[in-house]
Design a protein around this motif. Structure first.
Motif, PDB file in Angstrom:
ATOM      1  N   TYR A   3      10.469  -7.044  -3.553  1.00 41.49           N
ATOM      2  CA  TYR A   3       9.333  -6.959  -3.862  1.00 41.49           C
ATOM      3  C   TYR A   3       9.215  -6.341  -5.571  1.00 41.49           C
ATOM      4  O   TYR A   3       7.950  -6.133  -6.096  1.00 41.49           O
ATOM      5  CB  TYR A   3       9.017  -5.510  -2.762  1.00 41.49           C
ATOM      6  CG  TYR A   3       8.775  -5.729  -1.982  1.00 41.49           C
ATOM      7  CD1 TYR A   3       7.885  -6.259  -1.295  1.00 41.49           C
ATOM      8  CD2 TYR A   3       9.541  -4.546  -0.656  1.00 41.49           C
ATOM      9  CE1 TYR A   3       7.983  -6.763   0.293  1.00 41.49           C
ATOM     10  CE2 TYR A   3      10.415  -4.398  -0.259  1.00 41.49           C
ATOM     11  CZ  TYR A   3       8.755  -5.339   1.091  1.00 41.49           C
ATOM     12  OH  TYR A   3       8.818  -5.071   2.064  1.00 41.49           O
TER      13      TYR A   3
ATOM     14  N   GLN B 196       7.011  -8.469  -7.998  1.00 44.54           N
ATOM     15  CA  GLN B 196       5.003  -8.797  -8.116  1.00 44.54           C
ATOM     16  C   GLN B 196       4.998  -6.820  -8.847  1.00 44.54           C
ATOM     17  O   GLN B 196       4.029  -6.877  -9.494  1.00 44.54           O
ATOM     18  CB  GLN B 196       5.321  -8.030  -6.212  1.00 44.54           C
ATOM     19  CG  GLN B 196       5.315  -9.809  -5.618  1.00 44.54           C
ATOM     20  CD  GLN B 196       4.464  -9.042  -4.417  1.00 44.54           C
ATOM     21  OE1 GLN B 196       5.442  -8.478  -3.244  1.00 44.54           O
ATOM     22  NE2 GLN B 196       3.397  -9.587  -3.697  1.00 44.54           N
TER      23      GLN B 196
ATOM     24  N   ASP C 142       5.682  -7.584 -12.634  1.00 45.67           N
ATOM     25  CA  ASP C 142       4.504  -8.718 -12.332  1.00 45.67           C
ATOM     26  C   ASP C 142       3.007  -7.789 -12.989  1.00 45.67           C
ATOM     27  O   ASP C 142       2.192  -7.747 -13.379  1.00 45.67           O
ATOM     28  CB  ASP C 142       4.016  -9.633 -11.594  1.00 45.67           C
ATOM     29  CG  ASP C 142       5.510 -10.781 -11.214  1.00 45.67           C
ATOM     30  OD1 ASP C 142       5.981 -11.196 -12.793  1.00 45.67           O
ATOM     31  OD2 ASP C 142       5.303 -11.798 -11.013  1.00 45.67           O
ATOM     32  N   SER C 143       3.156  -7.165 -11.842  1.00 48.07           N
ATOM     33  CA  SER C 143       1.492  -6.368 -12.007  1.00 48.07           C
ATOM     34  C   SER C 143       1.961  -5.486 -13.386  1.00 48.07           C
ATOM     35  O   SER C 143       0.356  -4.843 -13.658  1.00 48.07           O
ATOM     36  CB  SER C 143       1.388  -5.342 -10.618  1.00 48.07           C
ATOM     37  OG  SER C 143       2.110  -3.883 -11.008  1.00 48.07           O
TER      38      SER C 143
ATOM     39  N   ASP D 228       8.409  -1.579  -4.819  1.00 49.96           N
ATOM     40  CA  ASP D 228       7.546  -2.348  -3.864  1.00 49.96           C
ATOM     41  C   ASP D 228       5.968  -1.368  -4.053  1.00 49.96           C
ATOM     42  O   ASP D 228       5.273  -2.054  -2.819  1.00 49.96           O
ATOM     43  CB  ASP D 228       8.101  -1.604  -2.136  1.00 49.96           C
ATOM     44  CG  ASP D 228       7.642  -0.123  -1.667  1.00 49.96           C
ATOM     45  OD1 ASP D 228       8.018   0.379  -3.157  1.00 49.96           O
ATOM     46  OD2 ASP D 228       7.802  -0.124  -0.993  1.00 49.96           O
TER      47      ASP D 228
ATOM     48  N   MET E 126       2.693  -1.719  -7.102  1.00 53.60           N
ATOM     49  CA  MET E 126       1.764  -2.435  -7.960  1.00 53.60           C
ATOM     50  C   MET E 126       0.564  -1.738  -8.352  1.00 53.60           C
ATOM     51  O   MET E 126       0.345  -0.594  -8.026  1.00 53.60           O
ATOM     52  CB  MET E 126       1.276  -3.855  -7.195  1.00 53.60           C
ATOM     53  CG  MET E 126       2.295  -4.802  -6.498  1.00 53.60           C
ATOM     54  SD  MET E 126       1.553  -6.654  -5.680  1.00 53.60           S
ATOM     55  CE  MET E 126       1.177  -5.438  -3.972  1.00 53.60           C
TER      56      MET E 126
ATOM     57  N   ARG F  75       2.697   0.194  -1.171  1.00 53.30           N
ATOM     58  CA  ARG F  75       2.275  -0.641   0.207  1.00 53.30           C
ATOM     59  C   ARG F  75       3.043   1.114   1.525  1.00 53.30           C
ATOM     60  O   ARG F  75       4.424   1.499   1.119  1.00 53.30           O
ATOM     61  CB  ARG F  75       3.894  -1.415  -0.157  1.00 53.30           C
ATOM     62  CG  ARG F  75       4.124  -2.499   0.892  1.00 53.30           C
ATOM     63  CD  ARG F  75       5.643  -3.520   0.319  1.00 53.30           C
ATOM     64  NE  ARG F  75       5.057  -3.840  -0.571  1.00 53.30           N
ATOM     65  CZ  ARG F  75       5.136  -4.820  -0.872  1.00 53.30           C
ATOM     66  NH1 ARG F  75       4.826  -5.798   0.367  1.00 53.30           N
ATOM     67  NH2 ARG F  75       5.194  -5.476  -2.053  1.00 53.30           N
TER      68      ARG F  75
END
Length: 201
Positions: free
Chosen positions: A17, A20, A23-24, A88, A90, A194
């Motif tokens: 994860y 992600q 990147d967020s 995990d 974002m 998440r």
């Protein structure tokens, strides 16, 4: 002057994860002061993935648990506010911009965004306005991913490493409120949380 927000991402066996999450943060409309990844003794691909991003600071330690990994972030950050993000989860793209705006307007010690759960359980969690110590005597009122003034964290010695099975953030909020620190909540959904079989929330 805008507050400098350091985003710290502890990671233990969550390499699938991690990209992600990173990147967020990189996609934010207002960029953070810095992004720090703390690899808490992972045996998976955490190091490989983190090192694909030249713009982040990467720190490795032996496995000591989430509270210790966040404390490592606090001790290595150079910003004014510490904002943890689990590997995990974002941020929505306007998260740091909104948090920064609220800090400027209120000078709060803790700024807590509302959030949306996804994965095993779904739903939005809109926080009650500006909870006090009395509210926390009933239950935790905000998410771990709140922005916290670094000097306030240093006053109480950061997260308690004894809290190894969750509740480390709940314990932190009580400690901060007990010395008069102020929480401001944001009704906007700014974090994607998440949920999995073993989620701590």
């Amino acid at each position: 002057m805008k507050p400098r927000i350091s985003v710290c991402i502890p990671c233990y066996e969550q390499a699938q994860y991690l990209a992600q999450a990173i990147d967020s943060v990189l996609a934010q409309t207002l960029k953070p002061h810095e992004i720090i990844i703390i690899n808490d003794g992972s045996s998976d691909e955490t190091r490989y993935i983190a090192l694909q991003y030249p713009e982040i600071r990467y720190i490795e330690q032996s496995n000591k648990g989430l509270a210790s990994a966040r404390n490592t972030g606090i001790m290595n950050m150079t910003g004014d506010y510490f904002m943890p993000l689990d590997a995990d989860d974002m941020m929505l793209e306007n998260c740091i911009e909104k948090v920064s705006q609220v800090i400027e307007e209120t000078d709060a010690d803790i700024v807590a965004p509302s959030f949306k759960c996804f994965g095993k359980n779904e739903g939005t969690v809109q926080l009650t306005p500006n909870p006090t110590l009395e509210d926390f005597k009933i239950a935790n009122r905000i998410g771990y991913f709140s922005a916290i003034r670094r000097t306030a964290l240093l006053e109480i010695g950061g997260y308690s490493p004894r809290m190894t099975h969750g509740y480390e953030d709940y314990h932190l909020w009580v400690n901060l409120l007990s010395i008069g620190k102020k929480i401001i909540t944001i009704p906007d959904i700014l974090i994607l949380y998440r949920t999995k079989e073993n989620s701590m929330i």
